[in-house]
Every structure is written in C-alpha cells, then in structure tokens.
Motif scaffolding. Structure first.
Motif, PDB file in Angstrom:
ATOM      1  N   ILE A 290       8.315  38.423 -26.661  1.00  0.00           N
ATOM      2  CA  ILE A 290       7.753  38.910 -27.916  1.00  0.00           C
ATOM      3  C   ILE A 290       7.001  40.221 -27.622  1.00  0.00           C
ATOM      4  O   ILE A 290       6.203  40.273 -26.687  1.00  0.00           O
ATOM      5  CB  ILE A 290       6.791  37.880 -28.535  1.00  0.00           C
TER       6      ILE A 290
ATOM      7  N   VAL B  83       4.298  42.232 -27.552  1.00  0.00           N
ATOM      8  CA  VAL B  83       2.846  42.218 -27.755  1.00  0.00           C
ATOM      9  C   VAL B  83       2.201  42.839 -26.520  1.00  0.00           C
ATOM     10  O   VAL B  83       2.809  42.889 -25.446  1.00  0.00           O
ATOM     11  CB  VAL B  83       2.311  40.783 -27.970  1.00  0.00           C
TER      12      VAL B  83
ATOM     13  N   HIS C 223      -1.250  34.676 -35.465  1.00  0.00           N
ATOM     14  CA  HIS C 223      -1.947  35.952 -35.338  1.00  0.00           C
ATOM     15  C   HIS C 223      -3.145  36.008 -36.278  1.00  0.00           C
ATOM     16  O   HIS C 223      -4.236  36.441 -35.913  1.00  0.00           O
ATOM     17  CB  HIS C 223      -0.985  37.107 -35.625  1.00  0.00           C
TER      18      HIS C 223
ATOM     19  N   LEU D 156       3.144  35.063 -24.893  1.00  0.00           N
ATOM     20  CA  LEU D 156       4.138  35.637 -25.805  1.00  0.00           C
ATOM     21  C   LEU D 156       4.902  36.774 -25.142  1.00  0.00           C
ATOM     22  O   LEU D 156       6.129  36.895 -25.311  1.00  0.00           O
ATOM     23  CB  LEU D 156       3.454  36.130 -27.078  1.00  0.00           C
TER      24      LEU D 156
ATOM     25  N   MET E  15       7.709  34.816 -33.129  1.00  0.00           N
ATOM     26  CA  MET E  15       6.427  34.645 -32.454  1.00  0.00           C
ATOM     27  C   MET E  15       5.913  33.215 -32.624  1.00  0.00           C
ATOM     28  O   MET E  15       5.417  32.603 -31.671  1.00  0.00           O
ATOM     29  CB  MET E  15       5.409  35.643 -32.994  1.00  0.00           C
TER      30      MET E  15
END
Length: 325
Positions: free
Chosen positions: A81, A83, A196, A76, A132
C-alpha cells in the motif's frame, strides 16, 4: 500539518549523522497546513544523491500511543500500500525524542494533492482505500479512534458556550442520535479494522508522471496516519466521501464523484447489508466528528507557527446536508 516546535538544520544535522544511515542532513523546512503536529520536509545527501523525508514532532500523541500509527504504516507499506514508511535508526527504532517530545521520520511520497478532484481521482482513492482496509486485516495491534464518540462527548460541552442557539440545538441533537446509533446492534455488526480516519484531499498525493494532463495521474499514496485507529471501515469511507465527493456548493454530494468512489471501493470490498443500512447515520457521524474538531481548534486554539485554523461552519453545513439523506 503545522509547526509548534521549531527546529533548525544545525540542531538536527548532528543527530541525523550519528543515529541514521540516510546520509547528511542538507535542509529542513516547516510544512504549512494542518493543526496537530510539527512537520518538516527533511532533505539529506547520501552518496551524492538527494533523498527526501518527512520529520514529525508529535505535540498531542504520547510515546505510548504512537507505536500503533508507526507500525501500521510499516505494515501497510510492506503489504504494497503506498504510504510513508517509518525510517529506522541504527538501533532498529522508529520512534525517537526531539526537544523532549516524541518524533519520527518517514519516507516522502511522490506527487501532489489534487484539491479539485475529478471523477478519476475519486475512483483511485476509493479503490486504494478498500485495498488498505483489507491489507490491515492482519495488523496485530489495536487502538481506538481517539476522536470518536467518547471524545465528542467530552469536547462538545467545551464548545457549546461559543455557539448560537441553532448551532447548540443541532450539535446536541446529533450527538444524541449518534449515541443511540453507536449503542445499536446494527453498529456492532459493522466490520472494522485499521482505518485512516482522516483521508482528506490534502492527505493524498497523485503522481502526474511529468505531465500537466491530470488524466495521467496515478495514485502517489496516502499519508498523515496520526488520526488512524481501529474503527468501523464504513466510518473511514464516510470521512473520505465527505471531503472528496463534494458538489460545487461545498456541502452536498456530487453524484458523479460519489458514484465513482463508492463503485471503485466496492469493486475491491463490497459493503455488507448492515453497512448499506447504516450509511445515512455514518455519513452524519463523519460530518459531526470534524465539525466538533474544528470548533475545538477554532475556539480553543494552541499557539503555533504557520497555523491557520479551518472554518468550522464548513462541516456544520455538511452535517445539515447529510441529515437530509
């Protein structure tokens, strides 16, 4: 997050120097909150500059399970993204061992949590959650959500003796409803992928950009992926809604927050007709998952430094509210 396995700077510093290229360890501090792993802020000094990381020692997940989570975060992050990105050692490894337990170091995201989210924060979260999901479509690994139906079926009998009659009835009736839902054709048709599965307010950071005005907040990122799994995207969305979109009574959905998050999500990834039809049961499934988890942690706790179990009745009330939708 919590601390089950304490560690001191003197214990970690030689390992950091020998195995990594992130500088010299300067400070390590246990992180309060959460209930699963031992977590620490790790500061290093490299070329005279401070760098910040998060060190996690895994208490329940095995070394065989962990590559899914760590490689998902790396995937990701490489897709843009926001993270935490796992840090490699000099051998290119991202999974290590500390005190006989698996461990990892990841980059620290900027910002702070907004525990009283405004409509804008909900919209930012909904938009990034959809991005995501799409960014994870080509993630090659697959691993089931370890806290899904099978875990509920195993755990509920363990907590039932601690509950009153009304709670027992609610828990067993809802489990039966979810067993029927999970075995249905509608459930099978729901799109799925890397999820998630725990995107609560304390797992999202917002970067205020040096301003005390929350209107300037930008999304700093999502973290704590250690409940992630290959699951229905609608479940991930329902978990998020159940925490981010609460009304002032802390159990019903606030229409403004809910509409903002859902509209922002669907601007990126519109829900299918099957997802729209399954929403009432899925939002109940998300409430059940965390009620069971909190009952388990409350009545069958583990010893840990800095550990404060969450109130399980919070999600009992949320489940009762969602059953009226």
């Amino acid at each position: 997050m919590a601390v089950f396995t304490p560690i001191e700077l003197g214990e970690i510093a030689p390992w950091i120097s020998q195995e990594f290229t992130i500088g010299e360890a300067a400070d390590i501090r246990g992180i309060h909150g959460g209930i699963e792993n031992s977590n620490f802020f790790l500061d290093t000094i490299k070329d005279g500059k401070k760098q910040e990381y998060v060190l996690t020692i895994f208490e329940r997940l095995s070394a065989e399970q962990l590559p899914y989570y760590l490689e998902l975060m790396r995937h990701l992050a490489n897709k843009g993204i926001p993270v935490p990105k796992p840090i490699e050692n000099k051998h290119g490894e991202i999974l290590f061992s500390i005190k006989g337990k698996p461990a990892a170091i990841v980059s620290k995201l900027p910002g702070l949590s907004r525990m009283q989210p405004e409509v804008k924060h909900c919209a930012l979260v909904g938009e990034m959650l959809a991005k995501m999901h799409l960014a994870g479509k080509d993630f090659p690994k697959s691993q089931e959500n370890l806290r899904s139906l099978g875990w509920w079926q195993q755990t509920i009998p363990l907590v039932l003796p601690h509950l009153n009659t009304a709670q027992k009835d609610l828990l067993t009736h809802e489990l039966s409803a979810q067993e029927a839902f999970f075995s249905s054709r509608d459930y099978d048709m729901l799109p799925q992928g890397a999820s998630h599965c725990d995107l609560f307010r304390d797992n999202v950071l917002f970067d205020p950009k040096g301003s005390s005005d929350t209107s300037n907040d930008q999304l700093g990122g999502f973290f704590d992926f250690y409940f992630a799994g290959t699951d229905k995207w609608l479940f991930d969305l329902a978990v998020t809604v159940n925490d981010w979109c609460l009304a002032e009574n802390k159990q019903d959905l606030d229409p403004a927050r809910f509409d903002a998050l859902m509209q922002a999500y669907q601007t990126v990834r519109p829900l299918t007709k099957e997802e729209q039809a399954s929403w009432p049961l899925m939002v109940r499934a998300a409430a059940l998952r965390f009620w069971v988890s909190r009952l388990w942690d409350f009545y069958l706790p583990r010893d840990a430094q800095m550990l404060t179990p969450h109130d399980p009745t919070h999600f009992e009330r949320i489940l009762l509210s969602r059953r009226t939708l």
